[in-house]
Design an enzyme around this catalytic site. Structure first.
Site, PDB file in Angstrom:
ATOM      1  CG  ASP A   9      -1.636   1.236   1.462  1.00 24.71           C
ATOM      2  OD1 ASP A   9      -2.301   1.679   0.512  1.00 24.71           O
ATOM      3  OD2 ASP A   9      -1.541   1.820   2.570  1.00 24.71           O
ATOM      4  CG  ASP A  11      -1.685   7.591   0.689  1.00 24.91           C
ATOM      5  OD1 ASP A  11      -0.866   8.502   0.520  1.00 24.91           O
ATOM      6  OD2 ASP A  11      -2.599   7.332  -0.128  1.00 24.91           O
TER       7      ASP A  11
HETATM    8  C1  BG6 Z   1      -5.666   5.922   0.211  1.00 27.14           C
HETATM    9  C2  BG6 Z   1      -5.630   6.660   1.527  1.00 27.14           C
HETATM   10  O1  BG6 Z   1      -4.393   5.402  -0.047  1.00 27.14           O
HETATM   11  O2  BG6 Z   1      -6.049   6.779  -0.857  1.00 27.14           O
HETATM   12  C3  BG6 Z   1      -6.931   7.391   1.761  1.00 27.14           C
HETATM   13  O3  BG6 Z   1      -5.419   5.727   2.561  1.00 27.14           O
HETATM   14  C4  BG6 Z   1      -7.247   8.276   0.579  1.00 27.14           C
HETATM   15  O4  BG6 Z   1      -6.824   8.146   2.953  1.00 27.14           O
HETATM   16  C5  BG6 Z   1      -7.307   7.415  -0.682  1.00 27.14           C
HETATM   17  O5  BG6 Z   1      -8.492   8.940   0.755  1.00 27.14           O
HETATM   18  C6  BG6 Z   1      -7.629   8.206  -1.942  1.00 27.14           C
HETATM   19  O6  BG6 Z   1      -6.587   9.107  -2.181  1.00 27.14           O
HETATM   20  P1  BG6 Z   1      -6.624  10.288  -3.262  1.00 27.14           P
HETATM   21  O7  BG6 Z   1      -5.203  10.779  -3.276  1.00 27.14           O
HETATM   22  O8  BG6 Z   1      -7.029   9.670  -4.577  1.00 27.14           O
HETATM   23  O9  BG6 Z   1      -7.601  11.280  -2.790  1.00 27.14           O
HETATM   24 MG    MG Z   2      -2.650   3.135   3.623  1.00 30.12          MG
END
Ligand code: BG6
Ligand code: MG
Length: 210
Positions: A9, A11
């Site tokens: 993963d 984030d």
């Molecule tokens: C995930 C995160 O990786 O991506 C979430 O854990 C986030 O918190 C989601 O909302 C979507 O991310 P983005 O950058 O497309 O808004």
């Molecule tokens: Mg994550």
């Protein structure tokens, strides 16, 4: 198990950006008059941008028009973009670089499986865009986590069976996705999900290649 691929993963596992998502959603929730705290934020980790907004609206018992919904998604992303302006290699989480280096030496595939539509941008900012053999992100998905599509696609790109991969996750939705897909999953850096996964590591620094 003969491990041939590691699926990470992004984030909260590779980069310390969960805090940025949290701060940005908190501002949105406050604008909508919905209470937002770290415990509630656990439900948003790993899920898509639009699902996150749905969860906030549900918490506030609210409905909004489609056009407003899109406006809030764009506003959240603009808060998030602003907050990651200074993102750099210093934000890579402990043990990430050494784990990738070791995996490569052993001939293992390194794959990203993220719900974020900003995954490539983040990887570029921290200098890891070329470190992965394959990247599956929020732009590639019909069904985001907790659906297993993201990890199944990652394994498929490397021509691997889920049983040949280990998934690293910091979110309950991601652990669920990995399990549904038949992957072994290691939870990293989030004690809330310790008992959901097959194993738990505080950081990737302590990951042992068998
Ligand atoms: C995930 C995160 O990786 O991506 C979430 O854990 C986030 O918190 C989601 O909302 C979507 O991310 P983005 O950058 O497309 O808004
Ligand atoms: Mg994550």
């Amino acid at each position: 198990m003969d491990v041939k691929g590691l699926i990470f993963d992004l984030d909260g596992v590779i980069v310390n950006t969960e805090k940025n998502h949290y701060d940005s959603w908190k501002k949105i929730a406050e604008t909508l008059g919905v209470d937002y705290d770290l415990d509630f934020n656990e439900n948003l980790k790993g899920v898509s941008r639009s699902k996150s907004l749905e969860l906030i609206l549900k918490k506030g018992n609210m409905t909004i028009e489609e056009s407003k919904f899109e406006e809030y998604l764009a506003l959240k992303n603009s808060f998030y973009m602003k907050s990651i302006e200074g993102l750099s290699a210093n934000d890579i989480l402990p043990g990430v670089v050494s784990t990738i280096q070791k995996a490569k030496k052993l001939g293992l595939f390194c794959i990203i499986g993220s719900s974020s539509k900003n995954a490539r941008l983040i990887l570029d900012k921290v200098g890891l865009l070329d470190a992965f053999d394959f990247i599956v992100d929020g732009n590639d998905l019909k069904s985001p986590k907790p659906h297993p599509e993201v990890f199944l696609k990652g394994a498929e790109l490397a021509k691997l069976n889920p049983k040949e991969c280990i998934v690293f996750e910091d979110a309950a939705s991601g652990v669920e996705a990995a399990k549904k897909g038949g992957f072994m999953v290691i939870a990293v850096g989030n004690h809330h999900i310790k008992d959901l996964a097959d194993a738990y590591l505080e950081t990737l620094e302590t990951f042992q290649f068998a």
